[in-house]
Every structure is written in C-alpha cells, then in structure tokens.
Design an enzyme around this catalytic site. Structure first.
Site, mmCIF file in Angstrom:
data_model
loop_
_atom_site.group_PDB
_atom_site.id
_atom_site.type_symbol
_atom_site.label_atom_id
_atom_site.label_comp_id
_atom_site.label_asym_id
_atom_site.label_seq_id
_atom_site.Cartn_x
_atom_site.Cartn_y
_atom_site.Cartn_z
ATOM 1 N N THR A 148 0.714 -1.321 -0.097
ATOM 2 C CA THR A 148 -0.012 0.213 0.106
ATOM 3 C C THR A 148 0.997 1.382 -0.180
ATOM 4 O O THR A 148 1.272 1.643 -0.956
ATOM 5 C CB THR A 148 -1.136 0.117 1.065
ATOM 6 O OG1 THR A 148 -0.061 -0.131 2.380
ATOM 7 C CG2 THR A 148 -2.115 -1.047 1.171
ATOM 8 N N LYS A 170 3.799 -6.914 4.128
ATOM 9 C CA LYS A 170 3.611 -5.325 3.861
ATOM 10 C C LYS A 170 3.150 -4.767 4.848
ATOM 11 O O LYS A 170 2.933 -5.211 5.923
ATOM 12 C CB LYS A 170 2.482 -5.256 2.571
ATOM 13 C CG LYS A 170 0.805 -5.644 3.168
ATOM 14 C CD LYS A 170 0.242 -4.517 4.156
ATOM 15 C CE LYS A 170 0.228 -3.299 3.649
ATOM 16 N NZ LYS A 170 -0.615 -2.176 4.554
ATOM 17 N N THR A 181 0.053 -2.876 11.153
ATOM 18 C CA THR A 181 -0.864 -2.806 10.067
ATOM 19 C C THR A 181 0.030 -3.635 8.855
ATOM 20 O O THR A 181 0.590 -3.037 8.000
ATOM 21 C CB THR A 181 -0.967 -1.375 9.690
ATOM 22 O OG1 THR A 181 -1.951 -1.653 8.417
ATOM 23 C CG2 THR A 181 0.028 -0.614 9.238
ATOM 24 N N GLU A 261 6.464 4.773 7.699
ATOM 25 C CA GLU A 261 6.052 6.000 6.760
ATOM 26 C C GLU A 261 6.867 7.272 7.295
ATOM 27 O O GLU A 261 6.859 7.524 8.510
ATOM 28 C CB GLU A 261 4.526 6.191 6.975
ATOM 29 C CG GLU A 261 3.901 5.313 6.323
ATOM 30 C CD GLU A 261 2.347 5.250 6.677
ATOM 31 O OE1 GLU A 261 2.031 5.753 7.737
ATOM 32 O OE2 GLU A 261 1.461 4.567 5.885
ATOM 33 N N ASN A 380 0.384 11.028 6.952
ATOM 34 C CA ASN A 380 -1.028 10.370 7.694
ATOM 35 C C ASN A 380 -2.214 11.426 7.897
ATOM 36 O O ASN A 380 -3.329 11.100 8.420
ATOM 37 C CB ASN A 380 -0.742 9.805 9.036
ATOM 38 C CG ASN A 380 -0.132 8.595 8.784
ATOM 39 O OD1 ASN A 380 -0.473 7.405 8.657
ATOM 40 N ND2 ASN A 380 1.568 8.567 8.964
ATOM 41 N N SER A 385 -7.365 11.002 1.407
ATOM 42 C CA SER A 385 -7.755 12.044 0.286
ATOM 43 C C SER A 385 -7.376 11.556 -1.004
ATOM 44 O O SER A 385 -6.479 10.791 -1.013
ATOM 45 C CB SER A 385 -7.647 13.506 0.992
ATOM 46 O OG SER A 385 -5.936 13.373 1.072
#
Length: 385
Positions: A148, A170, A181, A261, A380, A385
């Site tokens: 993702t 992942k 996650t 991230e 994040n 969006s």
C-alpha cells in the site's frame, strides 16, 4: 522469490484497478501439497476486518489450500456486504481450484470503511486472473501486489538441509504489537503438522512482529499466515524449524521497521537486566511509544531524560535512580545521573540504538521503533484524500 522459494507453492500478483496507480493489487498464493498444513496469528484489536473474521474460522482446522490478498481496500466496517464479499472471494477461489471455500484464507489492506459493488467485482476479477496466472516463480509479483504505502516489497528466505522457509510482508505504518498494519505470508516445504506449525509461528511472532512498535497504533487487518506443503519430504526437529521460521519473521519485521512512513531513524531499544522478560518488553515499549523521545531523535537531540521519564510510567520492577542509559554507544546516564556529555552522541546515522540497563535481574528484550517526523505527520494527515 519469497513465498515461492519453498517447493510446492505457486503465486501470482495482478492489477485489477483497486489501486489508482494501476500497480498490482491482488495476490494469490496456492499450496500444491502434498500437505496443506496452515497456522495463523491475527490482530488483537477488537475491531476486526471481515477477512480476519473469515480467516480466523477457516484456519481453525489447521488446513489451508490457498490465500487471497488484496490491497487498495481494507474491507473493514463495511457491514454484511463486506463479509459477503470476503465469502465470495473464498468461494470463487475454491471453485477455480477445485477445493473447499473453508480452506481458502482471505486478507485485505487499505482504507477502512470503503467498499461497493465495483470493489467486489475487482477483487473477484483479481482472483480469477491471479489463479489463471499462477506460477512457481510468482512470489515476486505477489509481494508487489500486497503493498500500500510501502516504498518497497519485503521478502525473506531461509534455506536449511533440503528444506526452505520463505516469506513476504507489507506494512509501513500503524506498526504496533498485535500485530501491526501488516499482512505476512510465510511458506515452507518442510514436513510439519498443524500443532507444530502453530506453536512455531506463535513463538516467531512473539519475538519479531510483536516487538515492532513504530507508532503505537494497531490495525484492524493484521494477519500472519504460515502454510506448509511438505514437498521437500524433510521433517526438521521442532527447534530447528522454529529457528528458521523466527529468522524469516525477524528479517521481515526489520524490513517493516526500515520502511516505516516518513521515518528518518530506525531505533533499536535494548532493555537489559530486567526482573522479567515482560518487564523488559514493557519498558522498551514505553520508550518506543514516547512521542517526546521520538521527536528528540528526529531532531538529533540525545535527550536521555525523556527515556527515564518514559520508563517511569511503567509497572516494571526497577529503581529509577539506579538506571543506566546508552545512546549509540555513549553512556549518557548512570545510576540516574548524567554521565558522558550529550555532544558525544552522534544521532546522524539512520540506525539508532538505545540501551537501558535496569539493574534488576537477568531478563532482556529488544523493541524496534522509529522517530517521529514531519513526513510521518504529513503522510497520515491526508491518507484518505
């Protein structure tokens, strides 16, 4: 080749439009046997996605023929329609493979609360195309399809005398114990039964994925699946198998940490001389989840006071005025007092190591985390969006 490194497995990764980028978004991994042994561990979050609810039931008998994974949609909090989508995914795969739907595991990852007829149609199309494109070298494509926000795929392989363990994962954020996650699929051609597979996987997850705590946030879709084909004909001893499986899981966990991230530092927190292992884990996790400490590392500030403040919130057995703290090899605090000057600590390398000596026993644990950066907040702040 990750999940196809072990004999007896085929895989595929296809693009069906779940991702706006046009990149692969549905993966299929099939166990061709002769064994169809399976075990899995799942998120401990009470809020569980539809694929988790399905797979928890499907794996109870210790058997799985295949697993279907999609990115581009979590299929979580999507009501009865979402569970029907998961059910139909398993049924379509079972029909094409000539097996029972109850032996098909399903995983999803992506945005929570989205799912419609178009999503379902794409997932089912992905099942059909994926099964049609199965191959013994399809592991790489499958590892790409489950990504993702990942910047790169995560793969690991361990080979022993005549047998292999391979895996893919992942995950790039919401990395917290129970599990993260993340979706993980691990395959082996070793001869193992369901009880051995379950025990080994739970041990491996405890010392790898459950020690990864990037941001303290726990997902709804986490699943780690182990499938064994027995195609090598080799039955390793329980300790040998557990060691190889744990090595694969630890490698994948470290790769997840390194792709978190927006992170600019990969922080390893070693807690030593704790009264118990649980104490060591609790202390390490308190630092991993302390935003003030993580922000300080991002800014290059060896603020060891924030380490002591964090561990003081735990119930672990230790004297806070008899603790030593090292940062990147420099003892900055000893017995609750300043030691070496802060300017001796170099926090410019991405790899950052914090050592906490509790002086309370002989137990230890290691927790993996990351710093808190502007990029993490930015990524994040607009995820949906």
């Amino acid at each position: 080749m990750s999940v196809t490194a072990a004999q007896g497995f085929e895989a595929a990764g296809v693009a069906v439009g779940l991702k706006s980028t046009g990149k692969p978004d549905v993966a299929v991994v099939v166990n061709r046997g002769p064994l169809r042994t399976a075990a899995a561990v799942f998120t401990s979050n009470r809020a569980k996605a539809n694929p988790i609810l399905w797979s928890q039931r499907a794996v109870q008998d210790g058997v799985a023929e295949a697993i279907v994974l999609n990115s581009g949609g979590a299929n979580c909090f999507t009501g009865a329609f979402g569970f029907q989508t998961t059910h139909q995914t398993a049924e379509r795969a079972a029909e094409l493979l000539g097996v029972s739907a109850g032996d098909i595991l399903v995983c999803s990852t992506g945005l929570i609360g989205t799912g419609d007829e178009a999503f379902r149609a794409k997932v089912l199309a992905g099942v059909e195309r994926g099964i049609a494109g199965l191959s013994a070298d399809g592991g790489e494509a499958a590892s790409l399809a489950i990504m993702t926000t990942d910047s790169r795929p995560k793969r690991a392989v361990q080979s022993r005398d005549g047998w292999t363990v391979g895996g893919m994962a992942k995950g790039a954020g919401m990395l917290a114990p129970g599990l993260a996650t993340m979706l993980v699929v691990i395959t082996t051609d070793a001869v193992v039964d369901a009880a051995q597979a379950d025990a080994a996987l739970r041990h491996a997850a405890k010392y790898s994925f459950d020690r990864l705590d990037s941001d303290g946030c726990m997902s709804t879709n986490d699943q780690v699946t182990l499938m064994a084909s027995g195609a090598s004909g080799v039955a390793p001893g329980p300790d040998e198998f557990r060691a190889a499986l744990t090595a694969v899981c630890q490698s994948l966990a470290e790769q997840l940490q390194q792709d978190a991230e927006g992170a600019s530092h990969d922080i390893t927190i070693d807690v030593e001389h704790a009264a118990t292992e649980d104490d060591a884990v609790e202390v390490g996790r308190s630092v991993a989840r302390n935003n003030l400490f993580k922000a300080a590392v991002f800014g290059g500030d060896p603020n060891w006071g924030r380490v002591l403040a964090a561990i003081g919130t735990t119930t672990a057995v230790f004297d806070p005025y008899d603790v030593d703290v090292w940062m990147n090899g420099v003892r900055v605090c000893t017995a609750g007092r300043p030691d070496r000057p802060r300017d001796e600590v170099d926090l410019s390398p991405r790899a950052t190591r914090v050592l906490i000596d509790l002086r309370s026993g002989n137990a230890r644990a290691t927790i993996l985390t990351n710093d808190l950066t502007h990029d993490y907040v930015h990524e994040n702040s607009a995820y949906s969006s």
